[in-house]
Every structure is written in C-alpha cells, then in structure tokens.
Design an enzyme around this catalytic site. Structure first.
Site, PDB file in Angstrom:
ATOM      1  N   TYR A  18      55.957  53.944  42.365  1.00  0.00           N
ATOM      2  CA  TYR A  18      54.745  53.403  41.727  1.00  0.00           C
ATOM      3  C   TYR A  18      54.633  53.946  40.305  1.00  0.00           C
ATOM      4  O   TYR A  18      54.422  53.196  39.345  1.00  0.00           O
ATOM      5  CB  TYR A  18      53.526  53.806  42.563  1.00  0.00           C
ATOM      6  CG  TYR A  18      52.193  53.362  42.009  1.00  0.00           C
ATOM      7  CD1 TYR A  18      51.723  52.062  42.211  1.00  0.00           C
ATOM      8  CD2 TYR A  18      51.382  54.245  41.292  1.00  0.00           C
ATOM      9  CE1 TYR A  18      50.493  51.662  41.713  1.00  0.00           C
ATOM     10  CE2 TYR A  18      50.152  53.852  40.796  1.00  0.00           C
ATOM     11  CZ  TYR A  18      49.709  52.568  41.012  1.00  0.00           C
ATOM     12  OH  TYR A  18      48.483  52.177  40.506  1.00  0.00           O
TER      13      TYR A  18
HETATM   14  N1  LIG Z   1      42.204  51.666  42.200  1.00  0.00           N
HETATM   15  C1  LIG Z   1      42.741  52.617  41.463  1.00  0.00           C
HETATM   16  O1  LIG Z   1      42.404  53.820  41.596  1.00  0.00           O
HETATM   17  C2  LIG Z   1      43.767  52.250  40.413  1.00  0.00           C
HETATM   18  C3  LIG Z   1      44.123  53.233  39.477  1.00  0.00           C
HETATM   19  C4  LIG Z   1      45.056  52.919  38.513  1.00  0.00           C
HETATM   20  C5  LIG Z   1      45.615  51.662  38.446  1.00  0.00           C
HETATM   21  N2  LIG Z   1      45.257  50.727  39.363  1.00  0.00           N
HETATM   22  C6  LIG Z   1      45.887  49.409  39.265  1.00  0.00           C
HETATM   23  O2  LIG Z   1      44.883  48.414  39.247  1.00  0.00           O
HETATM   24  C7  LIG Z   1      45.436  47.181  39.680  1.00  0.00           C
HETATM   25  C8  LIG Z   1      44.476  46.550  40.687  1.00  0.00           C
HETATM   26  O3  LIG Z   1      44.455  47.358  41.867  1.00  0.00           O
HETATM   27  P1  LIG Z   1      43.113  47.626  42.675  1.00  0.00           P
HETATM   28  O4  LIG Z   1      42.818  49.059  42.562  1.00  0.00           O
HETATM   29  O5  LIG Z   1      42.083  46.644  42.288  1.00  0.00           O
HETATM   30  O6  LIG Z   1      43.617  47.420  44.175  1.00  0.00           O
HETATM   31  P2  LIG Z   1      43.456  46.214  45.206  1.00  0.00           P
HETATM   32  O7  LIG Z   1      42.019  45.946  45.455  1.00  0.00           O
HETATM   33  O8  LIG Z   1      44.332  46.548  46.348  1.00  0.00           O
HETATM   34  O9  LIG Z   1      44.037  44.973  44.411  1.00  0.00           O
HETATM   35  C9  LIG Z   1      45.406  44.677  44.350  1.00  0.00           C
HETATM   36  C10 LIG Z   1      45.529  43.196  44.054  1.00  0.00           C
HETATM   37  O10 LIG Z   1      46.919  42.862  43.955  1.00  0.00           O
HETATM   38  C11 LIG Z   1      47.165  41.733  44.790  1.00  0.00           C
HETATM   39  N3  LIG Z   1      48.545  41.774  45.279  1.00  0.00           N
HETATM   40  C12 LIG Z   1      49.135  42.796  45.979  1.00  0.00           C
HETATM   41  N4  LIG Z   1      50.382  42.449  46.310  1.00  0.00           N
HETATM   42  C13 LIG Z   1      50.589  41.194  45.810  1.00  0.00           C
HETATM   43  C14 LIG Z   1      51.680  40.292  45.843  1.00  0.00           C
HETATM   44  N5  LIG Z   1      52.835  40.581  46.474  1.00  0.00           N
HETATM   45  N6  LIG Z   1      51.552  39.091  45.233  1.00  0.00           N
HETATM   46  C15 LIG Z   1      50.405  38.761  44.615  1.00  0.00           C
HETATM   47  N7  LIG Z   1      49.340  39.572  44.554  1.00  0.00           N
HETATM   48  C16 LIG Z   1      49.431  40.774  45.152  1.00  0.00           C
HETATM   49  C17 LIG Z   1      46.146  41.850  45.919  1.00  0.00           C
HETATM   50  O11 LIG Z   1      45.822  40.598  46.504  1.00  0.00           O
HETATM   51  P3  LIG Z   1      46.424  40.018  47.876  1.00  0.00           P
HETATM   52  O12 LIG Z   1      46.415  41.122  48.880  1.00  0.00           O
HETATM   53  O13 LIG Z   1      45.499  38.892  48.183  1.00  0.00           O
HETATM   54  O14 LIG Z   1      47.804  39.561  47.509  1.00  0.00           O
HETATM   55  C18 LIG Z   1      44.928  42.324  45.142  1.00  0.00           C
HETATM   56  O15 LIG Z   1      44.263  41.236  44.577  1.00  0.00           O
HETATM   57  C19 LIG Z   1      46.811  47.509  40.245  1.00  0.00           C
HETATM   58  O16 LIG Z   1      47.797  47.178  39.298  1.00  0.00           O
HETATM   59  C20 LIG Z   1      46.756  49.016  40.436  1.00  0.00           C
HETATM   60  O17 LIG Z   1      48.034  49.605  40.367  1.00  0.00           O
HETATM   61  C21 LIG Z   1      44.341  51.004  40.346  1.00  0.00           C
END
Ligand SMILES: NC(=O)c1ccc[n+]([C@@H]2O[C@H](COP(=O)([O-])OP(=O)(O)OC[C@H]3O[C@@H](n4cnc5c(N)ncnc54)[C@H](OP(=O)(O)O)[C@@H]3O)[C@@H](O)[C@H]2O)c1
Length: 264
Positions: free
Chosen positions: A154
């Site tokens: 990651y």
């Molecule tokens: N939350 C944190 O603490 C944090 C911190 C730093 C960075 N981020 C980044 O923020 C971004 C959003 O994450 P989040 O925290 O909002 O988590 P999340 O709620 O799990 O969202 C992840 C999103 O990615 C989609 N996704 C996952 N696998 C996929 C695939 N194979 N094809 C298409 N879509 C896919 C999921 O939708 P489906 O399941 O419907 O496909 C969901 O909409 C990510 O890039 C993550 O690395 C998050």
C-alpha cells in the site's frame, strides 16, 4: 478549478472520502459520473447528488480488472461528453507484512492503488491537453510519504503515485493541466475493514487510527479548497500528518515513534 458547470468523473465514489468528495463537488455545481464496484451504493450516492441539484450518473467498474480503467475512460467520455476533472479516490488498504503477503494480493493492491490512477490519467489527459484545460485529482495518503508495518505494498503504491504524478505535472505544466494530490492522514471510513491481509482475506475491523480520524465530510471540505485553488499537494488530517515533516527533518524521531506507538 472551480467545479461549477464542470464534468467530473470520480472513482471510489461509493463510500468514504470519494462519496464525501462527490457530495461536496455536487454542492458546488459539478456534473458527476460516479464509479466503484457496488452499483447499489453508487446509485444511492447519485440520488444524494441529485437532491443537491447536481446531474449524476453511475458507471460501475472493477479497477483491478485488466483493461477496465481504459474501457471505463472510454465509457466515461461517452457518458459525460468530455471530462473536465478526474478524481481518483478508489483505494484498497493492506494489513499484512511485506514478506508474508501473497504475490496475487500484492498485485491487487498495486492494481487498485497505483495502476488504476495512472491508467485513468493516461486515458483522460490527452483530451484535457487538447482543450488546454483540465484537472486530475488523486487521493494518496501520508503512507505515500513514509512507510509503516503491514502496509508495504500500500505504502509503495502511494509513494509511486507521488513520483508518477509529480513527473506528469512537470511534463504538462505548460499545457493547462492541473494535478492535485490529496494526502489524507486518518479518516473515519471503511478502508481498514476492507484492507487485505497477507492471504487476501479482508481485515474486517476498523483500526483505532480510522476510528479517531477526521470525518470524511471534513476531509472533503479541506480537499475541495485545495482542488479549487489548484494546489499541487494538500495534507489533510490530524497529528499523524506531522509524520510527513518528521520524515523529512527528523527521521530518527519518526522511526522511534512508529516503533513505540505503532501506526493508526
Ligand atoms: N481513510 C483513511 O484513513 C485514508 C487515509 C489516507 C488515504 N486514504 C485513501 O483515500 C481513498 C478513499 O478511501 P476511503 O478511506 O474513503 O475508504 P473506503 O470507504 O473503503 O473507499 C474505498 C473506495 O474505493 C472503491 N474501490 C475499492 N476497490 C475497488 C476496485 N477494485 N474497483 C473500483 N473501486 C474500488 C470502493 O468501492 P467499492 O467497494 O464499491 O468498489 C470505495 O468506494 C483511498 O485511495 C485510500 O487509500 C484513506
């Protein structure tokens, strides 16, 4: 770029940061195309966008499927006519050591967290460059700035996004393309529950970092300001964002902190 009147394709729009960003962009007058795998969740977010007065369509896709990002981009251009802004928010977390993680699991993480964002950019950027206007927004994260246990692939993917998109920015800056990297710390979403363990099973629990993190709406509010201002990069979060500065100016202290306290 201000979203008013712009066509915006956003991945990861079915939950968490992507959903909150979609709603924030809808409130500012954008026309949205929402992508992720779960069409029911996308439809629910699209309905919320429409309630805010924004046109919203859905394009379900699995970004880990070979060829899906390029095909998705072709479909998105047909649905939107042109793409003024791409927001790559889709992401897949990791909870397994770099040594133990199966190769297939590692490839899936890299496919979603690195290859999808770069393939989408390669597909939409030519249209933006031809028009002399466009913005690509990518959600990376503080683990794109320093490493941590059980996050090797990651963190590698997120670091690679910084190198790739910083390079693209230097290749295209004269041609009207804006590239904004959003760098969240911990945000209260389902990312850790969906994260893959070494054998590919979902982690299944929300870690303390995410539990105590920013609300996705607050993350989206700060992200929106950075998008409108056309910033190159925006850190968004709490104390954990300090790790980025420690890594640069006091790396020994960051190492001490991670070894003593763990991460998120
Ligand atoms: N939350 C944190 O603490 C944090 C911190 C730093 C960075 N981020 C980044 O923020 C971004 C959003 O994450 P989040 O925290 O909002 O988590 P999340 O709620 O799990 O969202 C992840 C999103 O990615 C989609 N996704 C996952 N696998 C996929 C695939 N194979 N094809 C298409 N879509 C896919 C999921 O939708 P489906 O399941 O419907 O496909 C969901 O909409 C990510 O890039 C993550 O690395 C998050």
């Amino acid at each position: 770029m201000h979203p008013k009147g712009k066509t915006i394709w956003i991945t990861g729009a079915s939950s968490g940061i992507g959903r909150a960003l979609a709603l924030a962009l809808a409130k500012e007058g954008g026309s949205l195309l929402l992508s992720a795998r779960h069409s029911d969740r996308l439809e629910a977010v699209a309905a919320e966008c429409r309630e805010l007065g924004a046109p919203a369509l859905v394009l379900p896709l699995d970004l880990a499927t070979p060829g899906a990002p390029a095909q998705g981009a072709r479909d998105a251009e047909i649905l939107l006519g042109r793409i003024d802004m791409l927001v790559s928010a889709a992401g897949l977390g990791q909870r397994g050591s770099g040594l133990a993680t199966d190769r297939a699991v590692a490839e899936r993480i890299l496919a979603v967290d690195f290859w999808a964002a770069t393939e989408l950019a390669r597909a939409v950027a030519p249209g933006m460059l031809a028009r002399g206007d466009g913005q690509i927004v990518v959600v990376t994260g503080v683990l794109g700035k320093f490493g941590a246990p059980n996050r090797a692939y990651y963190s590698a993917a997120k670091h690679a996004l910084h190198g790739w998109f910083d390079s693209l920015r230097e290749e295209t800056w004269k041609q009207g393309l804006t590239i904004t990297l959003l760098v969240p710390g911990w945000v209260k979403t389902g990312i850790s529950a969906a994260a893959l363990e070494a054998d590919g099973r979902p982690h299944g629990t929300t870690d303390p970092g995410q539990l105590g993190g920013l609300a996705p709406e607050e993350c989206a509010r700060r992200a929106l300001a950075a998008i409108i201002a056309g910033r190159d990069e925006q850190l968004i979060g709490g104390y954990e964002c300090g790790g980025v500065y420690l890594k640069r100016f006091w790396p020994g202290l960051l190492k001490w902190f991670i070894r003593r306290r763990g991460i998120g």
